[in-house]
Enzyme design. Structure first.
Site, PDB file in Angstrom:
ATOM      1  CB  VAL A 134       0.534  -5.115   0.733  1.00 30.29           C
ATOM      2  CG1 VAL A 134       1.432  -6.412   0.178  1.00 30.29           C
ATOM      3  CG2 VAL A 134       1.603  -3.905   0.328  1.00 30.29           C
ATOM      4  CG  ASP A 244      11.247   4.195   5.820  1.00 25.18           C
ATOM      5  OD1 ASP A 244      11.462   4.696   6.945  1.00 25.18           O
ATOM      6  OD2 ASP A 244      10.055   4.113   5.208  1.00 25.18           O
TER       7      ASP A 244
HETATM    8  N1  LIG Z   1       6.333  -9.093   0.577  1.00 29.45           N
HETATM    9  C1  LIG Z   1       5.205  -9.003   1.399  1.00 29.45           C
HETATM   10  N2  LIG Z   1       4.660  -9.975   2.008  1.00 29.45           N
HETATM   11  C2  LIG Z   1       3.825  -9.869   3.163  1.00 29.45           C
HETATM   12  N3  LIG Z   1       3.488  -8.387   3.424  1.00 29.45           N
HETATM   13  C3  LIG Z   1       3.965  -7.496   2.664  1.00 29.45           C
HETATM   14  C4  LIG Z   1       4.947  -7.576   1.808  1.00 29.45           C
HETATM   15  N4  LIG Z   1       5.218  -6.584   1.113  1.00 29.45           N
HETATM   16  C5  LIG Z   1       4.612  -5.679   1.918  1.00 29.45           C
HETATM   17  N5  LIG Z   1       3.717  -6.348   2.857  1.00 29.45           N
HETATM   18  C6  LIG Z   1       2.989  -5.516   4.188  1.00 29.45           C
HETATM   19  O1  LIG Z   1       2.415  -4.268   3.479  1.00 29.45           O
HETATM   20  C7  LIG Z   1       2.755  -3.008   4.152  1.00 29.45           C
HETATM   21  C8  LIG Z   1       3.181  -1.926   3.347  1.00 29.45           C
HETATM   22  O2  LIG Z   1       4.084  -2.352   2.339  1.00 29.45           O
HETATM   23  P1  LIG Z   1       5.051  -1.201   1.934  1.00 29.45           P
HETATM   24  O3  LIG Z   1       5.968  -0.834   3.186  1.00 29.45           O
HETATM   25  O4  LIG Z   1       5.917  -1.941   0.646  1.00 29.45           O
HETATM   26  O5  LIG Z   1       4.306   0.043   1.200  1.00 29.45           O
HETATM   27  P2  LIG Z   1       4.534   1.479   1.201  1.00 29.45           P
HETATM   28  O6  LIG Z   1       3.333   2.139   0.580  1.00 29.45           O
HETATM   29  O7  LIG Z   1       5.818   1.668   0.697  1.00 29.45           O
HETATM   30  O8  LIG Z   1       4.436   1.868   2.815  1.00 29.45           O
HETATM   31  P3  LIG Z   1       4.890   2.981   3.734  1.00 29.45           P
HETATM   32  O9  LIG Z   1       3.985   3.826   3.640  1.00 29.45           O
HETATM   33  O10 LIG Z   1       5.161   2.318   5.325  1.00 29.45           O
HETATM   34  O11 LIG Z   1       6.172   3.272   3.197  1.00 29.45           O
HETATM   35  C9  LIG Z   1       3.929  -3.582   5.048  1.00 29.45           C
HETATM   36  O12 LIG Z   1       4.158  -3.056   6.070  1.00 29.45           O
HETATM   37  C10 LIG Z   1       3.873  -4.920   5.167  1.00 29.45           C
HETATM   38  O13 LIG Z   1       3.173  -5.368   6.302  1.00 29.45           O
END
Ligand SMILES: Nc1ncnc2c1ncn2[C@@H]1O[C@H](COP(=O)(O)OP(=O)(O)OP(=O)(O)O)[C@@H](O)[C@H]1O
Length: 578
Positions: A134, A244
């Site tokens: 991200v 989750d």
């Molecule tokens: N809109 C946002 N603004 C700021 N930070 C964000 C945003 N969306 C996600 N993040 C950051 O990026 C991280 C990872 O995002 P996300 O949880 O959506 O990804 P993921 O690949 O699905 O992660 P996980 O393996 O935890 O399920 C989040 O924990 C957060 O810190």
């Protein structure tokens, strides 16, 4: 749109777009395979969503006609389903979407055109998830700061395309101030990656809750819980289970607004017609007993349990049931919430009941354990952490509870303090900075003491619930414990180091040798004071280090984390929604 490709290659933001043609063709082929061979999984889910939309539009509650229409639809291509008709795919490709994406994501892309990568300026990497990186970026068209979630398609893994498509479809179905909003998608015809555009959120609740400098007041806890439950109420009303809920998926902006994020594991559900769904969801510390006991026909109760864990954590200042394995998690649940009643065992018919039914029942002791919590919180936490999911009621019920209707009331989000950045990435960055300064200090022979203090603060601020924590000390400690005690198959209940109630002697093969554990691991029962204690960075759920998670053989799955691909369910050939 013809010039999207060349511009994007030049933009610098998406360097991966320079993929070879062959790679793209290969992914298209693999994705094509999935969309036909595994159609059951995608079809059931999307049809559920379809049905719901139809229900909302027609105001129809009649099960029979809907079933008949669903059957008819199955024989024809549906533009909202994962395999859109050729002309729609052609339109989408013409609009700039890559062909491999249109082949499986017809519904996800429908009605949208891709934003061009060169209309965003990447500022910094701010997060890393299992399937994504991200980035903080500036939208050059509006000047707004946004978060770009870049979905990785590692090793041309078709599963990740399907899961990403589902995440987009679900996000587009939701529209609520307490749910993160998908603002757009960035890709190009030639790109193998996709960016999801969101509002930028500066904090997450795990980071704030873990920070030793922050102690929430009762009105503040109520404010966060009200927002969480309002967002959940909206998801559940739209027939979406998040699956989750945890602090790091609850993002908070500088105005104190909380938004539920990360719908990567979310799923549509039909409250009227139970569909088997995978139980390999929800991060361990927030996972309800029915999932640990193997339930596949669950509902909104799973998100409400996680919300109960969050409420306890906000008040206790630390996670309330930090189990390290599935067995230990269940045992922690029994010790706090009591073991299931005979009536529940009978009616639930849970697959793992015989394995985990204790000989002597465990008494529920939520009220004693949390006796220092403000009185109005006890009834709500008691409801949300009910063993029987039916007794957890609904998010709407929780929002009407005395927790919110008695003084002190929830404060307004805008009255919440403005906190300095507390996310895991921020903590890591501060840590790196402290290390760099320390090294510089050494070189100059001064300042060592001051920098040491900075580092210590950083380490304590790491959000313990982050099973993903990439920080090396955490990983090393987890590896150490993993070697000692991580094979869930060989675990017995209860974990012998915790409780001899069921009669496993300490000398049994499951006994953990305390010498193999870090010295700060505590095995005493937890009691909770309504005071914040420093966080222990070691205490993330344990499992196989994250890098191994995408093993196609499904043999290196991290038990602490839910499994987005739920490979095992498929290997067993079950028709099950993942
Ligand atoms: N809109 C946002 N603004 C700021 N930070 C964000 C945003 N969306 C996600 N993040 C950051 O990026 C991280 C990872 O995002 P996300 O949880 O959506 O990804 P993921 O690949 O699905 O992660 P996980 O393996 O935890 O399920 C989040 O924990 C957060 O810190």
């Amino acid at each position: 749109m013809g010039c999207v490709i060349s511009r994007e290659v030049q933009s610098g933001i998406v360097s991966e777009v320079k993929e070879e043609k062959g790679l793209s063709a290969e992914l298209s082929r693999k994705v094509g395979d999935v969309s036909t061979s595994n159609i059951d999984v995608g079809e059931v889910e999307i049809q559920n969503g379809e049905k719901q939309r139809e229900k909302e539009e027609n105001g129809s509650n009649d099960e029979q006609p809907r079933k008949a229409r669903g059957e008819r639809r199955r024989s024809k291509p549906n533009p909202r389903m994962s395999n859109p008709p050729k002309n729609l795919r052609g339109e989408q490709v013409a609009a700039g979407w890559p062909p491999w994406l249109t082949a499986v994501c017809g519904e996800a892309l429908s009605g949208w055109i891709p934003r061009k990568a060169d209309t965003f300026e990447k500022i910094d990497k701010i997060g890393q998830g299992t399937y994504s990186n991200v980035y903080k970026a500036k939208d050059m068209l509006t000047g707004k700061i946004v978060a770009l979630k870049k979905v990785r398609f590692d090793n041309l893994e078709p599963e990740s395309v399907k899961f990403m498509a589902r995440e987009i479809i679900i996000l587009r179905r939701l529209d609520h101030p307490n749910v993160v909003k998908l603002e757009g998608l960035v890709t190009s015809r030639m790109s193998l990656s996709l960016y999801l555009v969101f509002d930028y959120m500066v904090h997450d609740l795990a980071g704030l809750a873990a920070s030793p400098e922050i102690k929430f007041t009762e009105p503040q806890v109520k404010c966060y819980m009200h927002q969480l439950l309002s967002g959940l109420e909206h998801c559940h009303n739209r027939n979406v289970l998040h699956r989750d809920i945890k602090g790091s998926n609850l993002l908070i902006d500088n105005d104190g607004v909380l938004k539920i994020a990360d719908f990567g594991l979310a799923s549509f559900f039909d409250p009227n017609r139970k569909q088997p769904m995978t139980n390999r969801v929800v991060t361990l510390w927030y996972r309800p007993p029915e999932l640990l006991l193997g339930a596949t026909d669950y509902g909104v109760g799973i998100d409400l349990w996680s919300a109960g864990c969050i409420l306890g954590e906000l008040l206790a200042g630390k996670p309330i049931m930090p189990g390290r394995t599935e067995v230990e998690q269940l045992h922690k649940i029994y010790k706090l919430c009591g073991s299931p009643s005979d009536e529940y065992w009978k009616k639930s018919k849970l697959p793992n009941a015989t394995l985990f039914k204790p000989r002597e029942p465990y008494r529920r002791c939520i009220r004693e354990t949390f006796k220092d919590f403000p009185p109005s919180t006890l009834a709500l936490i008691d409801t949300l952490l009910a063993i029987d999911p039916a007794e957890r009621k609904t998010a709407s019920y929780a929002l009407r509870s005395e927790f919110f209707t008695t003084e002190p009331y929830a404060c307004d989000p805008s009255c919440l303090p403005k906190y300095p950045p507390t996310k895991e990435m921020d903590a890591k960055r501060r840590d790196d900075e402290a290390r760099r300064l320390r090294a510089a200090g050494k070189a100059h022979g001064d300042g060592a003491k001051k920098h040491h203090r900075t580092r210590e603060r950083t380490a304590r601020a790491i959000a313990a619930p982050e099973a993903n924590a990439e920080l090396q000390p955490n990983i090393d400690r987890r590896r150490l414990i993993t070697h000692a005690n991580a094979k869930s198959k060989s675990e017995k209940f209860p974990p012998p180091h915790e409780d001899g109630q069921l009669g496993y002697p300490l000398g049994s093969s499951n006994h953990i040798d305390p010498d193999t554990l870090p010295p700060d691991v505590s095995f005493v029962s937890t009691t909770y004071n309504y005071t914040k204690e420093p966080f222990q960075a070691w205490s993330g759920p344990i499992g196989v280090p994250k890098q191994k998670k995408h093993n196609n053989a499904g043999d290196a799955l991290d038990l602490s984390k839910p499994h987005k691909s739920a490979l095992k369910d498929k290997v067993k050939g079950k028709k099950i929604i993942v």
